[in-house]
Design a protein around this motif. Structure first.
Motif, mmCIF file in Angstrom:
data_model
loop_
_atom_site.group_PDB
_atom_site.id
_atom_site.type_symbol
_atom_site.label_atom_id
_atom_site.label_comp_id
_atom_site.label_asym_id
_atom_site.label_seq_id
_atom_site.Cartn_x
_atom_site.Cartn_y
_atom_site.Cartn_z
ATOM 1 N N ASN A 313 0.803 -1.228 0.000
ATOM 2 C CA ASN A 313 0.000 0.000 0.000
ATOM 3 C C ASN A 313 0.838 1.281 0.000
ATOM 4 O OD1 ASN A 313 -2.397 -1.565 0.141
ATOM 5 N ND2 ASN A 313 -2.188 -1.700 2.372
ATOM 6 N N HIS A 314 2.118 1.162 -0.367
ATOM 7 C CA HIS A 314 3.005 2.317 -0.400
ATOM 8 C C HIS A 314 3.639 2.367 -1.791
ATOM 9 C CE1 HIS A 314 6.606 4.586 1.655
ATOM 10 N NE2 HIS A 314 5.969 5.314 0.774
ATOM 11 N N LYS A 315 3.407 3.467 -2.527
ATOM 12 C CA LYS A 315 3.930 3.601 -3.885
ATOM 13 C C LYS A 315 4.761 4.870 -3.990
ATOM 14 C CE LYS A 315 -0.164 1.386 -5.917
ATOM 15 N NZ LYS A 315 -1.319 1.581 -6.831
ATOM 16 N N SER A 316 5.809 4.790 -4.807
ATOM 17 C CA SER A 316 6.676 5.946 -4.972
ATOM 18 C C SER A 316 7.276 5.941 -6.371
ATOM 19 C CB SER A 316 7.800 5.924 -3.930
ATOM 20 O OG SER A 316 8.629 7.057 -4.053
ATOM 21 N N ALA A 317 7.189 7.084 -7.061
ATOM 22 C CA ALA A 317 7.727 7.194 -8.421
ATOM 23 C C ALA A 317 9.132 7.773 -8.356
ATOM 24 C CB ALA A 317 6.813 8.069 -9.270
ATOM 25 N N CYS A 318 10.109 6.903 -8.094
ATOM 26 C CA CYS A 318 11.501 7.357 -7.957
ATOM 27 C C CYS A 318 12.444 6.253 -8.417
ATOM 28 C CB CYS A 318 11.794 7.737 -6.509
ATOM 29 S SG CYS A 318 13.482 8.309 -6.256
ATOM 30 N N TRP A 319 13.404 6.613 -9.287
ATOM 31 C CA TRP A 319 14.364 5.628 -9.807
ATOM 32 C C TRP A 319 15.275 5.077 -8.720
ATOM 33 C CZ3 TRP A 319 13.409 3.231 -13.990
ATOM 34 C CH2 TRP A 319 12.826 3.858 -15.087
ATOM 35 N N LEU A 320 15.386 5.761 -7.588
ATOM 36 C CA LEU A 320 16.236 5.256 -6.500
ATOM 37 C C LEU A 320 15.738 3.915 -5.954
ATOM 38 C CD1 LEU A 320 16.794 8.535 -4.448
ATOM 39 C CD2 LEU A 320 18.446 7.410 -5.932
ATOM 40 N N LEU A 321 14.457 3.618 -6.218
ATOM 41 C CA LEU A 321 13.871 2.374 -5.703
ATOM 42 C C LEU A 321 14.023 1.207 -6.682
ATOM 43 C CD1 LEU A 321 10.606 3.904 -4.209
ATOM 44 C CD2 LEU A 321 12.626 3.152 -2.959
ATOM 45 N N HIS A 322 14.597 1.483 -7.844
ATOM 46 C CA HIS A 322 14.812 0.401 -8.813
ATOM 47 C C HIS A 322 15.806 -0.601 -8.243
ATOM 48 C CE1 HIS A 322 15.930 -1.670 -12.525
ATOM 49 N NE2 HIS A 322 14.830 -1.161 -13.068
ATOM 50 N N GLU A 323 15.573 -1.871 -8.527
ATOM 51 C CA GLU A 323 16.419 -2.925 -7.958
ATOM 52 C C GLU A 323 17.872 -2.826 -8.410
ATOM 53 O OE1 GLU A 323 15.120 -6.237 -11.358
ATOM 54 O OE2 GLU A 323 14.692 -6.597 -9.249
ATOM 55 N N ASP A 324 18.122 -2.185 -9.572
ATOM 56 C CA ASP A 324 19.488 -2.060 -10.075
ATOM 57 C C ASP A 324 20.190 -0.794 -9.585
ATOM 58 O OD1 ASP A 324 19.239 -4.426 -11.487
ATOM 59 O OD2 ASP A 324 18.514 -3.430 -13.300
ATOM 60 N N CYS A 325 19.475 0.033 -8.854
ATOM 61 C CA CYS A 325 20.086 1.270 -8.358
ATOM 62 C C CYS A 325 20.981 0.943 -7.164
ATOM 63 C CB CYS A 325 19.009 2.270 -7.948
ATOM 64 S SG CYS A 325 19.651 3.815 -7.298
ATOM 65 N N PRO A 326 22.244 1.382 -7.194
ATOM 66 C CA PRO A 326 23.154 1.085 -6.070
ATOM 67 C C PRO A 326 22.692 1.784 -4.793
ATOM 68 C CG PRO A 326 24.155 2.660 -7.570
ATOM 69 C CD PRO A 326 22.911 2.178 -8.240
ATOM 70 N N LYS A 327 22.851 1.114 -3.667
ATOM 71 C CA LYS A 327 22.482 1.661 -2.366
ATOM 72 C C LYS A 327 23.647 1.469 -1.400
ATOM 73 C CE LYS A 327 17.650 0.536 -3.175
ATOM 74 N NZ LYS A 327 17.829 0.270 -4.584
ATOM 75 N N PRO A 328 23.954 2.458 -0.542
ATOM 76 C CA PRO A 328 23.259 3.740 -0.436
ATOM 77 C C PRO A 328 23.610 4.650 -1.609
ATOM 78 C CG PRO A 328 25.141 3.728 1.004
ATOM 79 C CD PRO A 328 25.063 2.344 0.421
ATOM 80 N N GLN A 329 22.651 5.512 -1.980
ATOM 81 C CA GLN A 329 22.828 6.453 -3.082
ATOM 82 C C GLN A 329 23.518 7.713 -2.593
ATOM 83 O OE1 GLN A 329 21.927 5.887 -6.226
ATOM 84 N NE2 GLN A 329 22.714 7.842 -6.882
ATOM 85 N N VAL A 330 24.454 8.224 -3.379
ATOM 86 C CA VAL A 330 25.117 9.469 -3.004
ATOM 87 C C VAL A 330 24.753 10.542 -4.028
ATOM 88 C CG1 VAL A 330 27.029 8.360 -1.833
ATOM 89 C CG2 VAL A 330 27.210 8.798 -4.280
#
Length: 334
Positions: A313-330
């Motif tokens: 029930n939580h949605k967010s339109a942000c590329w930071l949440l893509h599975e291929d995006c490195p974390k933590p993001q700088v």
């Protein structure tokens, strides 16, 4: 719970001398019986345009519904005529506006204005409608209702006028109540009273409420779900707990950081969001927040992110949440 309102991929533009202003760009949400949905965002993000489009109150032209659906009372009202909307407004959906003084007739007593609103939608005699008007004034906690009903808007305080507007909005027991910045012109104490009143009415009548505001403090007290809007788009939706304690979109986090708190050290400066919102005459191809986001990547500027689901029930339109995006993001471009 049954859905009482469903907005699907709504696009609304204003045709101006400068060009087409794309005020609402693909907004989708739904509302269930007895639910409070808060739509928050800074001025000019499209909150009020969305609300007024549901009521079909935007002047057309210059406003224009480009595409999308608004399902209200099991009917798509996008192409409804003004005659049909006159039957729908008040009965199925009603609205509390920002400034009650400009919405009340200064030449008519409050009681007469309420009575007329009731008789417009209900087949009641003048006497019965007047009795109902007095009952509604009691519901919104206006004292000495018989005396007050004979008074004019200028004889009421700002908070009392807002209570009258709430009574008028409730006069035909609508399924959906839209409150567009209902506490903007009021002091903090009266704001709290109005919000408590709306909460009490929701619990008693099971009316679904859309709360339009830029004040996240107002949102926290009564919202079941929150939709964060930016540059004509909803960038994040979730429960109030999701948004306040687990925000996942950089814009939502920036909004929360800009709020003062009771226990904040006085030496700590509030964080402001740098830059300016995009020009909706020529909106960006990618994420609208990219130019102001410290985590922006190349893809953010080139392509609009889809909705990711960080949790139920939580949605967010942000590329930071893509599975291929490195974390933590700088910060910085990648």
């Amino acid at each position: 719970m049954n859905k009482v309102l469903e907005v699907k991929d709504l696009h609304v533009s204003f045709d101006t001398y400068a060009g087409e202003v794309k005020a609402v760009r693909g907004v989708s949400f739904d509302l269930k019986e007895g639910e409070v949905l808060a739509i928050v965002g800074e001025s000019g993000c499209g909150k009020s345009v969305t609300a007024q489009t549901i009521m079909k109150l935007n002047p057309m032209p210059p406003a224009r519904i480009v595409s999308g659906e608004i399902i209200l009372a099991d009917k798509d009202i996008v192409n409804a005529s003004e005659k049909e909307m006159m039957k729908i407004r008040g009965k199925d959906v009603s609205m509390i506006f920002q400034d009650p003084m400009t919405c009340l007739n200064p030449t008519m007593p409050i009681g007469k204005q309420l009575t007329e609103a009731i008789r417009h939608h209900q087949n009641l005699t003048a006497e019965k409608a007047h009795e109902e008007a007095l009952r509604l004034l009691e519901i919104v906690k206006i004292p000495n209702t018989k005396q007050r009903a004979r008074q004019y808007p200028h004889e009421f305080s700002g908070g009392m006028r807002q209570r009258v507007m709430i009574a008028m909005a409730l006069s035909c027991a609508p399924k959906v109540l839209i409150a567009d910045e209902p506490t903007t012109a009021l002091d903090v104490t009266i704001q709290a009273q109005i919000m408590d009143l709306l909460k009490e009415i929701k619990e008693k009548t099971n009316t679904a409420i859309i709360l339009i505001t830029h004040d996240l403090g107002v949102v926290a007290s009564m919202s079941d779900r929150v939709a964060v809007m930016y540059a004509g788009k909803i960038v994040e939706t979730g429960t109030a707990e999701d948004i306040f304690y687990r925000p996942s979109h950089p814009y939502t986090r920036a909004l929360l950081k800009s709020l003062p708190s009771v226990d904040m050290d006085r030496s700590v400066r509030l964080v402001s969001i740098g830059g300016t919102p995009p020009d909706l005459l020529n909106p960006p191809e990618g994420c609208p927040f990219a130019s102001r986001c410290e985590h922006a990547m190349k893809i953010c500027r080139a392509q609009m992110p889809p909705e990711f689901i960080p949790e139920k029930n939580h949605k967010s339109a942000c590329w930071l949440l893509h599975e291929d995006c490195p974390k933590p993001q700088v910060g910085g471009d990648k």
